[in-house]
Write an enzyme that holds these catalytic residues in place. Structure first.
Site, PDB file in Angstrom:
ATOM      1  CG  ASP A   1      -7.299   3.568  -1.040  1.00 27.78           C
ATOM      2  OD1 ASP A   1      -7.925   2.505  -0.975  1.00 27.78           O
ATOM      3  OD2 ASP A   1      -7.256   4.364  -0.073  1.00 27.78           O
TER       4      ASP A   1
ATOM      5  CE  LYS B   1      -4.368   1.238   0.183  1.00 29.47           C
ATOM      6  NZ  LYS B   1      -5.546   0.611  -0.420  1.00 29.47           N
TER       7      LYS B   1
HETATM    8  P1  NDP Z   1     -12.855   7.990  -3.049  1.00 27.75           P
HETATM    9  O1  NDP Z   1     -11.779   8.993  -2.807  1.00 27.75           O
HETATM   10  O2  NDP Z   1     -13.377   7.809  -4.423  1.00 27.75           O
HETATM   11  O3  NDP Z   1     -14.097   8.311  -2.096  1.00 27.75           O
HETATM   12  C1  NDP Z   1     -13.974   8.356  -0.705  1.00 27.75           C
HETATM   13  C2  NDP Z   1     -15.293   8.821  -0.134  1.00 27.75           C
HETATM   14  O4  NDP Z   1     -15.207   8.759   1.283  1.00 27.75           O
HETATM   15  C3  NDP Z   1     -15.606  10.266  -0.469  1.00 27.75           C
HETATM   16  O5  NDP Z   1     -16.993  10.418  -0.500  1.00 27.75           O
HETATM   17  C4  NDP Z   1     -15.007  11.017   0.703  1.00 27.75           C
HETATM   18  O6  NDP Z   1     -15.613  12.277   0.941  1.00 27.75           O
HETATM   19  C5  NDP Z   1     -15.297  10.071   1.849  1.00 27.75           C
HETATM   20  N1  NDP Z   1     -14.277  10.230   2.882  1.00 27.75           N
HETATM   21  C6  NDP Z   1     -12.943  10.048   2.751  1.00 27.75           C
HETATM   22  N2  NDP Z   1     -12.319  10.295   3.905  1.00 27.75           N
HETATM   23  C7  NDP Z   1     -13.268  10.640   4.767  1.00 27.75           C
HETATM   24  C8  NDP Z   1     -13.263  11.005   6.134  1.00 27.75           C
HETATM   25  N3  NDP Z   1     -12.120  11.082   6.825  1.00 27.75           N
HETATM   26  N4  NDP Z   1     -14.449  11.276   6.716  1.00 27.75           N
HETATM   27  C9  NDP Z   1     -15.615  11.190   6.022  1.00 27.75           C
HETATM   28  N5  NDP Z   1     -15.687  10.852   4.719  1.00 27.75           N
HETATM   29  C10 NDP Z   1     -14.530  10.582   4.120  1.00 27.75           C
HETATM   30  O7  NDP Z   1     -12.303   6.614  -2.444  1.00 27.75           O
HETATM   31  P2  NDP Z   1     -12.797   5.134  -2.753  1.00 27.75           P
HETATM   32  O8  NDP Z   1     -14.256   5.114  -2.987  1.00 27.75           O
HETATM   33  O9  NDP Z   1     -11.875   4.568  -3.766  1.00 27.75           O
HETATM   34  O10 NDP Z   1     -12.437   4.395  -1.375  1.00 27.75           O
HETATM   35  C11 NDP Z   1     -13.368   4.322  -0.291  1.00 27.75           C
HETATM   36  C12 NDP Z   1     -12.940   3.224   0.672  1.00 27.75           C
HETATM   37  O11 NDP Z   1     -12.903   1.970  -0.027  1.00 27.75           O
HETATM   38  C13 NDP Z   1     -11.545   3.387   1.284  1.00 27.75           C
HETATM   39  O12 NDP Z   1     -11.547   2.818   2.573  1.00 27.75           O
HETATM   40  C14 NDP Z   1     -10.679   2.536   0.368  1.00 27.75           C
HETATM   41  O13 NDP Z   1      -9.493   2.111   1.010  1.00 27.75           O
HETATM   42  C15 NDP Z   1     -11.624   1.378   0.112  1.00 27.75           C
HETATM   43  N6  NDP Z   1     -11.332   0.588  -1.069  1.00 27.75           N
HETATM   44  C16 NDP Z   1     -11.295   1.163  -2.319  1.00 27.75           C
HETATM   45  C17 NDP Z   1     -11.044   0.379  -3.418  1.00 27.75           C
HETATM   46  C18 NDP Z   1     -11.103   0.925  -4.813  1.00 27.75           C
HETATM   47  O14 NDP Z   1     -11.043   0.121  -5.754  1.00 27.75           O
HETATM   48  N7  NDP Z   1     -11.256   2.220  -4.999  1.00 27.75           N
HETATM   49  C19 NDP Z   1     -10.734  -1.062  -3.283  1.00 27.75           C
HETATM   50  C20 NDP Z   1     -10.880  -1.573  -1.950  1.00 27.75           C
HETATM   51  C21 NDP Z   1     -11.141  -0.758  -0.893  1.00 27.75           C
HETATM   52  P3  NDP Z   1     -14.833  13.608   0.509  1.00 27.75           P
HETATM   53  O15 NDP Z   1     -14.950  13.674  -0.970  1.00 27.75           O
HETATM   54  O16 NDP Z   1     -15.559  14.698   1.212  1.00 27.75           O
HETATM   55  O17 NDP Z   1     -13.425  13.445   0.995  1.00 27.75           O
END
Ligand code: NDP
Length: 444
Positions: free
Chosen positions: A166, A126
């Protein structure tokens, strides 16, 4: 003191400022107790757990970049190569101000077992940076990505370590990172996944984590005699995972009524409008306050609150530790049947225990969100054979992988007399393969 307790104590004392890493190690090792106690003498002699909790290698580096006004900024970059027993390191890059070494280590540690669960030959790693992409221009994002890759390219390669996206890293960032890697190394190779379709990306990779979450959720409910179609769901987040989880839930006949970002959350009793969400987040890169312009009957609330809505299935898809004990209590009192994690470790340890005690079906992220990395591995296969598969073919393989994971974690839990405990099932099934490969490869 038991071997497990000794190792947990050592992890805490040697890495004192990494609470998320402690949490992930505790969760995994505690749930592996029956397996480890069966082999305690052997594992202790081989220092197997010490080797599992220590990354093979970790890099921390300076990332200087220039903003649009000519001001120079310095961020910190990380890549943790955790375990390569079953294949090249594989795991995403996160760009978020909260990133630090402990967060990257927790994610890398989880990734080892998740990647093993997919049944594909990928090790765990990671990386990321404390850079905040929010509010930056495209040129600033490119400047950061090029500087980050200028250092990262020394440690990665198509057969050694293959990063992906991510939080904060989507198609735009992967494009800039890939361009810089190619320019410096002079190699056109599958060194990153999540690439655009015109330069080696895989169809269905964008959708894979969210779609995979729903394939697993549907199958897990089926194993428990429940049908997903017709159920009301809550989703947190509004990024890549949340958007495609919502889309697939609707395709499978369920209704998602919430989404959120770090400022607030939306309740749309008629069902979240995925096209509107995609336009707000993927095209305009705007905040969720905009959603009401598309759906006047929806509600927008500042702060947290997604878990207060009465639903059958909760799908946390934002970030770590976003579903607390109080939220778990609320979900249980509202009759929630299942919580399946789209994000990595979104549920705190206390909340997880409370849900399990109250017979809520609980699918941990390392199983439930494995569809993203699994499809990344399918992208690597396509890059190796220089072919592109159709959307239907990738999606069908993804579905097969998620259904297999569901049955594997169910079977592993049953083997150790803990039927229905999918946290144990996922950790045991992921651990067994990694341990087998590590033992076969000697003390390395
Ligand atoms: P994105 O950046 O596309 O989206 C993240 C979302 O979560 C946004 O809506 C963001 O809001 C919100 N968010 C992030 N940090 C915070 C926080 N501290 N408090 C509240 N809301 C928060 O990321 P992904 O959708 O790719 O990833 C989401 C989760 O899924 C993570 O845990 C990631 O590790 C996991 N994941 C992702 C994969 C992938 O293929 N993308 C694969 C496996 C797991 P805002 O825009 O306001 O920051």
């Amino acid at each position: 003191m038991s071997y497990i307790d000794e190792v947990i104590e050592e992890v805490v004392s040697k890495n004192p400022s990494e609470p998320e890493f402690h949490q992930a190690v505790k969760e995994v090792l505690e749930s592996l107790r029956p397996v480890i106690e069966e082999n305690e003498e052997l594992y202790r002699r081989e220092a197997l757990l010490e080797r599992i909790v220590n990354p093979e290698r970790q890099f921390k580096f300076r990332v200087p970049w220039v903003d649009d006004k000519g001001q120079v900024h310095v961020n910190t970059g990380y890549r943790v190569q955790f375990n390569s027993a079953i294949g090249p390191y594989k795991g995403g890059l996160r760009l978020h101000p909260s990133v630090n070494l402990g967060i990257i280590k927790f994610l890398g540690f989880e990734q080892v077992f998740k990647n093993s669960l997919t049944g594909l030959p990928i090790g765990g790693g990671k990386g990321g940076s404390d850079f905040d992409p929010k509010g930056k221009s495209d040129r600033e994002i490119m400047a950061f990505c090029q500087s980050f890759m200028t250092e990262l390219c020394k440690y990665i390669g198509a057969d050694t370590d293959v990063p992906a996206g991510d939080i904060g890293v989507g198609a735009r960032e992967i494009g800039y990172l890939f361009g810089q890697y190619k320019r410096i190394k002079g190699l056109y190779e599958g060194v990153l996944t999540g690439k655009g379709l015109s330069y080696g990306g895989s169809l269905a990779r964008t959708e894979a984590t969210g779609y995979g979450l729903l394939y697993l959720t549907e199958e897990l409910l089926k194993i428990n005699g429940i049908e997903l179609a017709g159920k009301i769901c809550s989703v947190s987040g509004s990024g890549n995972v949340a958007i495609y989880a919502t889309q697939k839930a609707h395709q499978l006949g369920a209704k998602v009524v919430t989404c959120s970002d770090s400022n607030g959350w939306v309740y749309d009793p008629e069902g979240i409008d995925v096209d509107a969400l995609k336009e707000i987040k993927e095209v305009k890169r705007a905040r969720l306050t905009e959603y009401k312009n598309y759906r006047p009957n929806s509600e927008y609330h500042e702060g947290r609150g997604v878990w207060s809505i009465k639903v059958d299935v909760a799908l946390p898809c934002a970030t770590q530790n976003e579903l607390h004990l109080e939220d778990a209590k609320q979900l249980v009192s509202n009759g929630c049947l299942a919580v399946c994690e789209g994000a990595n470790m979104p549920t705190t340890l206390e909340a997880t225990e409370y849900l399990q005690k109250n017979k809520v079906i609980f699918a941990p992220g390392k199983a439930a969100n494995a569809g993203g990395v699994a499809t990344s591995a399918l992208e690597m296969s396509q890059n190796s054979e220089r072919l592109s598969w159709s959307f239907e073919e990738v999606d069908a393989r993804l579905k097969r992988i998620m259904v297999d994971i569901t049955h594997n974690i169910d079977a592993a839990a049953k083997r150790y007399d803990c039927e229905g405990n999918y946290v144990m099932g996922a950790n045991i099934a992921g651990f067994e393969k990694v341990v087998d490969a590590m033992m076969a490869q000697g003390i390395v």
